[in-house]
Design an enzyme around this catalytic site. Structure first.
Site, PDB file in Angstrom:
ATOM      1  N   HIS A  48      -6.705  -3.201 -10.798  1.00 34.69           N
ATOM      2  CA  HIS A  48      -7.065  -2.804  -9.434  1.00 34.69           C
ATOM      3  C   HIS A  48      -8.547  -2.480  -9.396  1.00 34.69           C
ATOM      4  O   HIS A  48      -9.065  -1.786 -10.265  1.00 34.69           O
ATOM      5  CB  HIS A  48      -6.242  -1.570  -9.061  1.00 34.69           C
ATOM      6  CG  HIS A  48      -6.478  -1.038  -7.692  1.00 34.69           C
ATOM      7  ND1 HIS A  48      -7.216   0.099  -7.457  1.00 34.69           N
ATOM      8  CD2 HIS A  48      -6.054  -1.467  -6.483  1.00 34.69           C
ATOM      9  CE1 HIS A  48      -7.229   0.347  -6.152  1.00 34.69           C
ATOM     10  NE2 HIS A  48      -6.542  -0.581  -5.544  1.00 34.69           N
ATOM     11  N   HIS A  55       0.814  -1.220   0.000  1.00 31.07           N
ATOM     12  CA  HIS A  55       0.000   0.000   0.000  1.00 31.07           C
ATOM     13  C   HIS A  55       0.847   1.268   0.000  1.00 31.07           C
ATOM     14  O   HIS A  55       0.392   2.333   0.447  1.00 31.07           O
ATOM     15  CB  HIS A  55      -0.935   0.001   1.221  1.00 31.07           C
ATOM     16  CG  HIS A  55      -2.309   0.526   0.933  1.00 31.07           C
ATOM     17  ND1 HIS A  55      -2.768   1.733   1.403  1.00 31.07           N
ATOM     18  CD2 HIS A  55      -3.329   0.022   0.203  1.00 31.07           C
ATOM     19  CE1 HIS A  55      -3.999   1.938   1.001  1.00 31.07           C
ATOM     20  NE2 HIS A  55      -4.370   0.920   0.263  1.00 31.07           N
TER      21      HIS A  55
END
Length: 381
Positions: free
Chosen positions: A284, A185
């Site tokens: 994504h 992340h």
């Protein structure tokens, strides 16, 4: 067939839906959003509508070029996401008008089904292990998890061990025949990314996602060279030009977001560019059902598609989930870890417009959490 109206809907938990209407009654749906900036993207869609209303809906590429290059100032997440949702809706309209799914317009399907992965929540090994077991019971053959929470530039032995222990707990549940991907992340420094990847090598993750923030893309080559773990990135890159540095670095997987990176049109080009590097595609998608349908259309037409993220049951989805707002959610039914090819015209889904309008009456103001380290300094979320 002319575009007559664009209408946006703030749909909980954090989505923005777009309805594009034509003078022949054909309606297309898209999902233009930057998580935490939905109102801003809605304003960008409204501004772009000035160039769209009255235009021929079938001229998708010309409209894409006009939206992205027609202004002196270009690019960035807000504009690219507004364009992305509009682009999705235009492809939806074209497919419906011609009576074919979008992937037929992209050259036809290269596969009959798409492998999916779901998210695993929890901060402790027992929690993530239980979450992985739930995903396996639901039919997934792959899961993704966060490496950890707040992480400093250089971490203690105990914190590094905690990351490894969580992944090890999931690997134990999955065994050797299923896969775990680990999302950093962008929370770690390049130095810590190299350490963590090396520590995770024995657990054989499918890939490590976004090891560093996009501002540090030039560090990816050193990270890729330091580990055997495949590296994936791209959720915060918005064009094929943005992906060039990442592809030159030696990454294994590109992860464009079809609600951020210019929609179906641009993400299909990004997939083709990645193919020239021998790099796989894994879009994504922590968003809603329209974005997921758009992703699957590109997956079905892209030879290098590896796996598809779904946000079903993700921790963000409080009060609504991915299968809501659809008249027939069975199109996303999981079978042995795969979703079968979408065959209905357009994006392959039927949006429940009344459910969308009802949800939008509540709306949302979702914002990304703001994290701080123990010393009070800002931490990457």
């Amino acid at each position: 067939m002319k575009i007559t109206r664009l209408e946006t809907f703030l749909v909980p938990p954090r989505w923005l839906f777009l309805r594009v209407e034509t003078d022949e009654g054909v309606v297309g749906w898209g999902e233009p959003v930057v998580e935490g900036r939905a109102h801003t993207v809605a304003a960008a869609v409204d501004e772009l509508a000035d160039d769209l209303v009255g235009a021929e809906a079938s001229r998708i590429e010309d409209l894409w070029q006009t939206m992205t290059r027609g202004g002196f100032y270009r690019g960035g997440p807000i504009l690219s996401s507004a364009v992305a949702g509009i682009d999705q809706a235009l492809w939806d309209i074209k497919g419906k008008a011609l009576g074919v799914p979008v992937h037929d317009l992209l050259g036809g399907p290269v596969r009959d089904r798409v492998r999916m992965y779901g998210w695993v929540g929890g901060d402790e090994p027992a929690e993530v292990a239980a979450g992985a077991a739930e995903r396996v019971a639901a039919g997934y053959t792959a899961v993704k998890m966060n490496a950890g929470g707040r992480l400093r530039s250089l971490e203690s032995v105990s914190e590094i061990r905690a990351v490894v222990d969580r992944v090890a707990a999931v690997r134990e549940v999955l065994g050797p025949d299923r896969d775990v991907a680990v999302d950093f992340h962008g929370r770690v420094s390049p130095a810590l990314a190299r350490v963590l990847c090396q520590e995770l090598e024995p657990l054989r993750p499918l890939f490590v996602e976004e090891p560093v923030v996009p501002e540090l893309l030039t560090e990816l080559s050193r990270i890729c060279a330091s580990t055997t773990v495949p590296i994936a990135t791209g959720e915060r890159l918005y064009s094929r030009w943005d992906f060039r540095t990442a592809l030159d670095s030696g990454i294994a997987v590109v992860q464009p977001d079809l609600s951020h990176a210019g929609g179906i049109s641009e993400c299909r080009r990004i997939a083709a560019l990645a193919e020239t590097y021998g790099v796989a595609l894994a879009p994504h998608c922590p968003l809603g059902p329209i974005a997921l349908a758009a992703c699957l259309q590109v997956d079905l037409a892209s030879p290098n598609a590896l796996i598809q993220e779904t946000s079903l049951g993700i921790h963000y989805n409080v009060g609504a989930d991915t299968l809501d707002h659809l008249l027939d959610p069975s199109v996303f039914e999981l079978r042995d870890g795969f979703v079968e090819r979408l065959t209905a015209p357009g994006l392959g889904i039927e949006v429940d417009e009344q459910a969308v309008r009802t949800a939008a009456a509540t709306g949302h103001r979702w914002r990304s959490p703001v994290w701080r380290h123990a010393d009070g300094s800002l931490a990457e979320w």
